[in-house]
Design an enzyme around this catalytic site. Structure first.
Site, PDB file in Angstrom:
ATOM      1  N   ALA A   2       0.848  -1.186   0.000  1.00 20.98           N
ATOM      2  CA  ALA A   2       0.000   0.000   0.000  1.00 20.98           C
ATOM      3  C   ALA A   2       0.881   1.233   0.000  1.00 20.98           C
ATOM      4  O   ALA A   2       1.694   1.412   0.894  1.00 20.98           O
ATOM      5  CB  ALA A   2      -0.890  -0.024   1.242  1.00 20.98           C
ATOM      6  N   CYS A   3       0.745   2.085  -1.002  1.00 15.93           N
ATOM      7  CA  CYS A   3       1.652   3.218  -1.178  1.00 15.93           C
ATOM      8  C   CYS A   3       0.897   4.423  -1.723  1.00 15.93           C
ATOM      9  O   CYS A   3      -0.248   4.307  -2.144  1.00 15.93           O
ATOM     10  CB  CYS A   3       2.777   2.865  -2.157  1.00 15.93           C
ATOM     11  N   THR A   4       1.567   5.572  -1.742  1.00 14.99           N
ATOM     12  CA  THR A   4       1.059   6.762  -2.414  1.00 14.99           C
ATOM     13  C   THR A   4       2.202   7.356  -3.225  1.00 14.99           C
ATOM     14  O   THR A   4       3.321   7.470  -2.722  1.00 14.99           O
ATOM     15  CB  THR A   4       0.544   7.809  -1.409  1.00 14.99           C
ATOM     16  N   ASN A  23       5.629   6.988  -1.055  1.00  8.89           N
ATOM     17  CA  ASN A  23       5.628   6.314   0.243  1.00  8.89           C
ATOM     18  C   ASN A  23       5.601   4.811  -0.009  1.00  8.89           C
ATOM     19  O   ASN A  23       4.691   4.316  -0.675  1.00  8.89           O
ATOM     20  CB  ASN A  23       4.383   6.670   1.050  1.00  8.89           C
ATOM     21  N   GLU A  95       3.766   1.087  -7.034  1.00  2.00           N
ATOM     22  CA  GLU A  95       2.475   1.448  -6.445  1.00  2.00           C
ATOM     23  C   GLU A  95       1.508   0.308  -6.747  1.00  2.00           C
ATOM     24  O   GLU A  95       1.191   0.051  -7.912  1.00  2.00           O
ATOM     25  CB  GLU A  95       1.959   2.743  -7.070  1.00  2.00           C
TER      26      GLU A  95
END
Length: 489
Positions: A2-4, A23, A95
């Site tokens: 899980a990233c941004t 992230n 991502e």
């Protein structure tokens, strides 16, 4: 994972740099220790075998040197995550994005199947574990990154849906995988920025360009035929929106994904649209948020850090909200979440010599509480403070120091937030000052090396980090629940 992700075109950034940032967030209930290292050509394998999928891939000769952010604890593979090679080409991978049953039914993911006494095992495709190592050492432009990864996806497939950013000093490209073997990529407009929150994001695609001149779009050679054969185009009329065709439309997107994009578009474009109230153009649950926008002002590296630290400050959804109606606090998944492993902003600067162009702005742990610091990427080794992470908790590691600061500060947020703000500001100021200083020294006399510059930056970082750790430890200790006002004296 899980990233941004944030992608910033060169004419949307404050200094003409291209910037890509992400992230890297561990899955729920996990924390993945990371370290920043340099991979020399001699360390690059000539035949690669994935730990998770067991796929074996022969690699080209003459790889480039590159930086990487691998897992610090062995077990699930390398997960190199982000880096810059010696040709000043950068990438961030990956991502994790979403798809739908129609796509995955037509082109299934290539998953590993273990064997038994009767059946040999079946290797899976490539994934986040593998992609940086397989691509970054062999590319000389962002466009070449798209082409190489696209060819690997066509040949070996993938076992997961991912978005990958590629960058050189002139261009940024974003690639999204589609099912097991298909992909598409779009060039980020130079005057725009992109927000990606764990969803398939591209909302416009030009097949004529992708299958022709490839100025702004690229894709699998058979992607248009794949769409037509499997009835994937959901648009009315002649337009094609890949988000509708290939993406997800789940209720969970409205608590986990779309609010993150809404929060950052709301910050960078506060007057372009109405973001709040009953007449809002877009809300936290809007499925039609744009993929990219021209920002209302040029974007700085500090704003990238703030954006990837965001926990819905200034909205009813902030989990740290102290006043007013708190019923909506924590409604949505924050961007600056507790289980971030690291954040890197890869900045390629066009106005300095090639040796100095690539900066990696790095922080570890939860971004709401950590500090963001620049290092030169064109080096043969990284400082011990950044690369010595092990499974053992230690203040000698910036990763572990950052994790401790975050846990202590969160528990006493009202009392520690001022210390964190001062720490973040001091490190940012010193980082800019030291980069300016060493840029000038290198250009004027070359009486220092970039490794020496990075060591000086790391020493500053260690000093400020030790200082704030002492402060937040004191505040958290003073506000423990078993405290009592009367002294023992």
């Amino acid at each position: 994972m899980a990233c941004t992700t944030i992608l910033v075109g060169k004419n949307a950034s404050y200094d003409g740099s291209t910037m890509i940032a992400r992230n890297d967030d561990s899955g729920a209930g996990k924390f993945t220790a990371k370290k920043w290292v340099v991979m020399e050509p001699s360390q690059q394998p000539r035949v690669y075998r994935s730990v998770l999928s067991h796929v074996e891939i022969p690699l080209p000769e003459n790889p480039l040197r590159y930086t990487a952010m691998p897992n610090a604890v062995k077990g699930e593979g390398i997960w190199a995550a982000a880096g810059v090679n010696s040709e000043n080409v950068a990438m961030t991978a990956t991502e994790t994005i979403t798809s739908n049953a129609r796509v995955l039914g037509a082109d299934p993911l290539v998953t590993f199947e273990p064997g038994d006494e009767h059946t040999p095992e079946k290797a899976g495709g490539i994934g986040e574990e593998d992609i940086v190592l397989l691509v970054l050492p062999y590319i000389h432009s962002a466009r070449e990154g798209v082409e190489r990864l696209g060819s690997l996806l066509a040949q070996y497939g993938t076992y997961e849906m991912n978005g990958i950013g590629f960058q050189d000093v002139n261009e940024i490209w974003w690639l999204e995988t589609i099912g097991g073997h298909h992909w598409m990529a779009r060039r980020v407009p130079d005057d725009q920025y992109v927000i990606m929150p764990n969803q398939l994001g591209i909302d416009h695609f030009d097949f004529e360009d992708a299958l022709g001149a490839q100025k702004e779009f690229m894709c699998s050679a058979d992607l248009r035929a794949f769409v037509e054969k499997n009835h994937l185009n959901l648009n009315q009329g002649d337009a094609f929106n890949p988000r509708l065709a290939f993406g997800s439309h789940d209720d969970s997107d409205h608590t986990y994904n779309t609010p993150r994009a809404w929060a950052l578009f709301r910050y960078f474009n506060p007057r372009t649209y109405r973001w709040d109230g009953p007449d809002a153009d877009f809300t936290p649950v809007s499925d039609d948020l744009p993929w990219s926008l021209v920002p209302e002002h040029k974007i700085t590296v500090e704003e990238v850090k703030w954006a990837l630290s965001n926990h819905y400050q200034g909205t009813p959804y902030d989990p740290y909200r102290k006043h007013g109606d708190k019923s909506l606090c924590g409604t949505y998944r924050t961007i600056g979440i507790n289980r971030t492993s690291f954040m890197a902003c890869l900045q390629l600067r066009p106005y300095v010599p090639a040796e100095l162009q690539a900066l990696e702005w790095i922080c570890y742990g939860s971004n709401a509480f950590n500090a963001f610091v620049p290092f030169y990427a064109n080096v043969d080794k990284t400082p011990a403070y950044m690369n010595s992470t092990t499974a053992q908790v230690s203040t000698d590691s910036f990763y572990w120091a950052s994790r401790m600061i975050a846990a202590l500060s969160d528990a006493a947020y009202s009392y520690t937030s001022s210390h964190i703000e001062r720490y973040q500001n001091k490190v940012a100021i010193a980082g800019h000052r030291l980069i300016r200083q060493y840029d000038q020294r290198f250009m004027d006399t070359k009486d220092t090396t970039l490794e020496e510059a990075n060591e000086a930056i790391a020493e500053m970082l260690r000093r400020e980090t030790d200082d704030v750790l002492d402060k937040v430890l004191y505040e958290a200790s003073m506000h423990m629940k078993n405290a009592f006002a009367r002294s023992d004296a």
